[in-house]
Design an enzyme around this catalytic site. Structure first.
Site, short mmCIF file in Angstrom:
data_model
loop_
_atom_site.label_atom_id
_atom_site.label_comp_id
_atom_site.label_asym_id
_atom_site.label_seq_id
_atom_site.Cartn_x
_atom_site.Cartn_y
_atom_site.Cartn_z
N CYS A 10 116.18 42.09 21.20
CA CYS A 10 117.00 41.64 22.34
C CYS A 10 116.28 40.56 23.14
CB CYS A 10 117.36 42.82 23.25
SG CYS A 10 118.39 44.06 22.44
N ARG A 11 115.28 40.96 23.93
CA ARG A 11 114.70 40.01 24.89
C ARG A 11 113.80 38.96 24.26
NH1 ARG A 11 112.13 44.57 28.41
NH2 ARG A 11 112.10 45.46 26.32
N SER A 12 112.82 39.39 23.44
CA SER A 12 111.87 38.38 22.93
C SER A 12 112.49 37.41 21.94
CB SER A 12 110.59 39.03 22.40
OG SER A 12 110.82 39.87 21.31
N ASN A 71 111.88 43.69 19.75
CA ASN A 71 112.00 42.35 19.14
C ASN A 71 113.39 42.11 18.56
OD1 ASN A 71 110.37 40.38 16.50
ND2 ASN A 71 111.05 39.71 18.49
N ASP A 82 115.00 45.64 30.08
CA ASP A 82 115.50 46.02 28.76
C ASP A 82 117.03 46.18 28.81
OD1 ASP A 82 116.09 47.21 26.38
OD2 ASP A 82 114.50 48.72 26.52
N CYS A 85 108.50 41.83 23.39
CA CYS A 85 109.22 42.90 24.10
C CYS A 85 109.00 44.20 23.33
CB CYS A 85 110.70 42.56 24.28
SG CYS A 85 111.62 42.38 22.73
#
Ligand code: 4NP
Length: 168
Positions: free
Chosen positions: A18-20, A16, A132, A13
């Site tokens: 939050c999402r990934s 690195n 995001d 993401c």
């Protein structure tokens, strides 16, 4: 001694944090539940370098923990061209991340990773980007988890098929 072939998966993401890392933790748990830790390696990285060395965002940690997934051990790093050589799957959370990865792949002579949108593996939300959540509210993190859990299921099906073709 020969080592069995492993499939390496990298989630990417922007930050690195939050999402990934959420995808990393969710998929790592799926791999463990499937008894495949010796066949599938999981990692995550960001296209940006602002948060390198930091643990996941507290909101991402809390949302994952509420679903039984501990991501507190993860630390942010930035994606590099070498990742396009080392990993089999490099999976972007959104179209911006994907564009960065495609450029890195073009610039890296021996890139071999399958670069795709993670949402391509989602059954319920096909081709959806994982949006995001950084500047939004708590519900953004729930949406991230819903999308990630769905795509993780499809990805595991795909990789199981890879492993059956190559029993190591
Ligand atoms: P991520 O979220 O890409 O899911 O880790 C973000 C984290 C930090 C920032 C943007 C997105 N930031 O601008 O610092």
């Amino acid at each position: 001694m020969t080592q069995r072939n492993r499939i390496r998966v990298l989630f990417v993401c922007l930050g690195n944090i939050c999402r990934s890392p959420t995808a990393h933790g969710v998929f790592r748990d799926r791999v463990a539940a499937a008894g495949l830790v010796d066949r599938i390696e999981v990692d995550s990285a960001g296209t940006g370098d602002w948060h390198v060395g930091k643990p996941p965002d507290a909101r991402a940690r809390a949302a994952a923990a509420a679903r039984g997934c501990d991501i507190g051990d993860l630390r942010a790093r930035q994606v590099a061209a070498a990742d396009l050589r080392a990993f089999d799957y490099v999976l972007a959370m959104d179209a911006d991340n994907l564009a960065v990865l495609e450029r890195l792949a073009r610039e890296s002579a021996d890139a071999r990773a399958r670069v795709a949108l993670f949402g391509d593996y989602s059954g319920r939300h096909p081709r959806a980007a994982v949006p995001d959540p950084y500047f939004g509210g708590e519900d953004g993190f729930e949406r991230v988890l819903d999308l990630i859990e769905d795509a993780a299921e499809g990805l595991l099906v795909e990789i199981r098929a890879d492993l059956e073709r190559d029993p190591g």
